[in-house]
Design a protein around this motif. Structure first.
Motif, PDB file in Angstrom:
ATOM      1  N   PHE A 123       0.736  -1.284   0.030  1.00  0.00           N
ATOM      2  CA  PHE A 123       0.010   0.025   0.043  1.00  0.00           C
ATOM      3  C   PHE A 123       0.986   1.229   0.070  1.00  0.00           C
TER       4      PHE A 123
ATOM      5  N   GLY B  76       1.805   4.039  -3.729  1.00  0.00           N
ATOM      6  CA  GLY B  76       1.245   5.093  -3.988  1.00  0.00           C
ATOM      7  C   GLY B  76       2.199   6.267  -3.790  1.00  0.00           C
ATOM      8  N   GLU B  77       2.772   6.058  -2.429  1.00  0.00           N
ATOM      9  CA  GLU B  77       3.541   7.312  -1.995  1.00  0.00           C
ATOM     10  C   GLU B  77       4.736   7.367  -2.558  1.00  0.00           C
TER      11      GLU B  77
ATOM     12  N   SER C 282       2.324   3.857   4.421  1.00  0.00           N
ATOM     13  CA  SER C 282       1.798   4.600   3.460  1.00  0.00           C
ATOM     14  C   SER C 282       1.431   5.839   4.042  1.00  0.00           C
ATOM     15  N   ILE C 283       0.818   5.693   5.502  1.00  0.00           N
ATOM     16  CA  ILE C 283       0.519   6.897   6.184  1.00  0.00           C
ATOM     17  C   ILE C 283       1.757   7.714   6.661  1.00  0.00           C
TER      18      ILE C 283
ATOM     19  N   GLN D 113       3.419   9.365   3.585  1.00  0.00           N
ATOM     20  CA  GLN D 113       2.550  10.635   3.133  1.00  0.00           C
ATOM     21  C   GLN D 113       2.746  11.810   4.142  1.00  0.00           C
TER      22      GLN D 113
ATOM     23  N   ASP E 141      -0.300  14.593  -1.386  1.00  0.00           N
ATOM     24  CA  ASP E 141      -1.373  13.797  -1.176  1.00  0.00           C
ATOM     25  C   ASP E 141      -1.595  13.012  -2.722  1.00  0.00           C
TER      26      ASP E 141
ATOM     27  N   PHE F  44      -2.462   9.067  -3.279  1.00  0.00           N
ATOM     28  CA  PHE F  44      -3.376   8.074  -2.977  1.00  0.00           C
ATOM     29  C   PHE F  44      -4.420   7.518  -3.954  1.00  0.00           C
ATOM     30  N   VAL F  45      -4.998   8.456  -4.536  1.00  0.00           N
ATOM     31  CA  VAL F  45      -6.029   8.243  -5.687  1.00  0.00           C
ATOM     32  C   VAL F  45      -5.352   7.334  -6.687  1.00  0.00           C
TER      33      VAL F  45
ATOM     34  N   GLY G 158      -2.875   5.496  -6.587  1.00  0.00           N
ATOM     35  CA  GLY G 158      -2.545   4.371  -5.961  1.00  0.00           C
ATOM     36  C   GLY G 158      -3.688   3.317  -6.052  1.00  0.00           C
ATOM     37  N   ILE G 159      -4.836   3.746  -5.360  1.00  0.00           N
ATOM     38  CA  ILE G 159      -5.862   2.649  -5.227  1.00  0.00           C
ATOM     39  C   ILE G 159      -6.355   2.519  -6.735  1.00  0.00           C
TER      40      ILE G 159
END
Lengths: 375, 305
Positions: free
Chosen positions: B37, B40-41, B113-114, B117, B227, B230-231, B233-234
């Motif tokens: 996960f 994305g970052e 991931s958090i 970011q 940020d 995130f999108v 990445g999903i």
């Protein structure tokens, strides 16, 4: 046993301190998005309050208080988070709050603040419903969207001689409300609304809708977005798609960041924004006070005026009692940095939208809807 | 017709970006069955590296004289940096948990991931950072089609990287080691393959591709924000699942499909622009309903890289 004794002692000390320290500090709240996509405008608002506090202090402060501080809360432009932040400010016992930025955050948080008789002055929420809910202590520094859309449509018909218009918004309370208004007024004025399309907040790729606009070839492309960051993305891609329509945007897109990010793609874009006379002494005074935070953003001035009014009213009332402070606010007839302030019964302070244009990387006044003349 | 072709190019460009990011998800999954996960970052970090390097080069006046060289240098350095970052992430967050339950590794990935970011937010600020060049504005007309250089760069770079990746996986020693590890980690280790090194390499390659995508996105759209990972990445993860997680060609196809669906939904369906994400995920659900392993997924237990 010893441990319990220690614990009680510590707790006892803690309470002794909190009870002993009399509230000699005046705390006022600010509520705006400090993180996320709207952080630029949000931080401008918090800094505007800080600048106003500085000026009030330089003018001798407020009697009975050693210090004035701002509790800057993050609303994240989100109704839920704005509520949480408002509750935090209520618990801190602030007499007034400057904010919020997004209409969708201002609506619910104002309801919470009103229940506690806390004054709220929004520097930036333009949705007309804000001051139409009969809330006792709700004030607004900026203009209203019904006036903003009037100015925009008047500009399209009277100055651009437009016949067709293509509207895009990003579905927030603010941006969609404004787009709906423009659509209604445009139809009334005899403009043909080719389409009213929507994008999502946080989208980066607008190529599909822009290709659609290119094909429709309208006279005006009305861009109603919630912030300058999406505005910059859309402008870069619009120029790339070869759109030749006149682009008209609005006050949320208005920010120095828009020009920084979109660079030459921003040239020639028209925006509706409240008229600010940057030559008058009150504005210069604000600009000096704001210097430590950099260049004023779109809402720094409105936020500064709002905070200055709140603090002056507290000063004149000699109390933080909401009814007394409101009476002082209603009495005010004051030459602010952004406009001449005289509040109406519903808490509005009037709109003075003009059309500005981006020219060589600068915002310049372009057209006055009241006279129909160029500046 | 022109309108259709123009939208097709839009869709290919967007799909190419998703595909580049999806490759990282799919490769890592193929080797150690982990949804990374934090990927994305890594993509966002690549975008930021690009803007930092290009701004630095622009400040030293190299941008005017040789923009392509600057782009190449920035691309190479950012890809290298992100490869190292991903290897570090793997070492810190995944390697110690290699024999734990898959749930704990997944949580570790979410935490990472958090962490990344917020790290980006604190070091780079909350504002958009604008790319320093107007590379993006130029273009040419092909009949009545308007194609800009950026779209050409994205598409050719995506194609080039895919070919390079295929060559690497199917024609080199390390590629063979990767395929062997994906098939049977224990057996591969018994015949002398250093599985730790293979796993680290896989992370590095996926991250390099994501970094390239990050720079492309920065150039194409003009700015990056903390940020931004995130999108995409999903969506890239969805693309990888759609194509068949663990399958490289599948990731490419999945990325292109998701990109195309988004663009064509907005182009041809009234109010499609609002619901384009919904359409993308509806397609995903439909495909998985009829093909549980995705488009290119094989009906065997050991997925192949």
């Amino acid at each position: 046993m010893k441990r319990i004794l220690c614990l009680t002692l510590t707790l006892g000390l803690l309470f002794a301190f909190t009870a002993g320290a009399k509230a000699e500090v005046l705390k006022i709240g600010s509520l705006s998005p400090l993180t996320g996509p709207y952080a630029a405008d949000g931080n401008d608002i918090a800094n505007g309050v800080r600048a106003a506090i500085k000026v009030i202090k330089d003018e001798g402060g407020i009697e009975g208080y050693e210090d004035i501080v701002v509790l800057a809360q993050d609303s994240a432009c989100d109704p839920r988070q704005a509520m949480a932040a408002a509750n935090k400010l209520i618990n801190e016992g602030v007499p007034g709050v400057i904010g919020a930025y997004c209409s969708s955050a201002t609506m619910p948080s104002s309801e919470a603040l009103m229940e506690e008789d806390i004054i709220m002055i929004t520097p930036a929420s333009t949705n007309e419903k804000i001051t139409e809910r009969g809330l006792e202590y709700m004030f607004r520094m900026c203009g209203r969207d019904d006036d903003q859309s009037k100015a925009a449509v008047k500009f399209m018909t009277d100055h651009l001689d437009a016949k067709t218009i293509f509207i895009v918004d990003d579905k927030t309370t603010y941006s969609q409300g404004l787009a709906d208004n423009v659509r209604k007024l445009a139809e009334e004025a005899g403009l043909e609304v080719i389409a009213h399309d929507h994008v999502n907040q946080g989208d980066k790729d607008f190529s599909a809708v822009l290709t659609k606009i290119k094909r429709a070839n309208p006279d005006v492309f009305y861009m109603s977005l919630q912030n300058s960051s999406s505005g910059a993305l859309m402008l870069i891609q619009a120029r790339r798609a070869g759109i030749e329509a006149a682009i008209v945007a609005q006050d949320a897109v208005y920010h120095p960041q828009l020009i920084q990010n979109a660079k030459e793609a921003a040239d020639g874009v028209y925006l509706t924004f409240g008229f600010i006379d940057e030559e008058k002494p009150a504005f210069k005074k604000f600009k000096d006070a704001y210097a430590e935070f950099g260049e004023p953003g779109a809402y720094s001035g409105y936020s500064y005026d709002a905070a200055y009014i709140l603090l002056s009213a507290i000063k004149n009332a000699g109390t933080t009692d909401a009814a007394a402070v409101k009476a002082e606010i209603m009495k005010m007839d004051y030459e602010g940095a952004t406009k001449h302030v005289k509040f109406m019964e519903n808490g509005d302070s009037g709109s003075n939208y003009v059309i500005r244009v981006i020219k060589d990387g600068e915002y310049v006044n372009y057209w006055d809807p009241n006279t129909g003349e160029l500046y | 017709m022109d309108y259709f072709l123009q939208q097709l190019i839009n869709g290919l460009t967007l799909g190419g970006v998703y595909a580049l990011v999806a490759l990282g998800y799919t490769m890592v999954y193929g080797i150690i069955q982990l949804i990374n996960f934090a990927h994305g970052e890594i993509f966002a970090a690549g975008g930021y590296m690009g803007v930092i390097l290009l701004s630095f080069l622009a400040a030293n006046g190299l941008m005017e004289t040789s923009p392509w060289l600057c782009l190449g240098i920035s691309l190479a350095l950012a890809m290298g940096y992100c490869a190292m970052l991903a290897m570090a992430v793997e070492k810190v967050a995944y390697k110690p948990l290699r024999n734990s339950s898959r749930l704990s590794v997944l949580l570790s990935a979410l935490g990472m991931s958090i962490f990344l970011q917020n790290g980006l937010m604190l070091t780079q600020g909350v504002y958009d950072k604008a790319y320093p060049i107007a590379f993006t504005s130029g273009g040419f007309d092909l009949g009545s089609l308007h194609i800009n250089y950026m779209q050409v760069i994205i598409l050719s770079l995506t194609a080039g990287l895919l070919i390079a990746l295929n060559t690497l996986v199917f024609k080199t020693r390390i590629g063979r080691a990767m395929r062997a590890t994906a098939q049977d980690k224990v057996m591969a280790a018994l015949v002398g393959i250093n599985s730790n090194r293979v796993i680290a390499t896989t992370f590095a390659i996926g991250a390099g591709l994501a970094a390239a995508a990050g720079i492309m996105v920065g150039l194409y759209y003009g700015s990056v924000r903390y940020d931004m990972g995130f999108v995409p990445g999903i969506k890239a993860f969805a693309a990888a699942v759609l194509g068949g997680i663990g399958n490289i060609t599948g990731a490419m196809i999945g990325g292109l499909i998701i990109g195309m669906v988004e663009i064509f939904a907005a182009a041809y369906i009234p109010h499609g622009g609002e619901y384009k994400d919904v359409f993308a995920f509806v397609i995903l659900i439909l495909v998985l309903y009829f093909m549980p392993t995705g488009i290119m997924g094989e009906n065997v237990d050991d997925t192949r890289v």
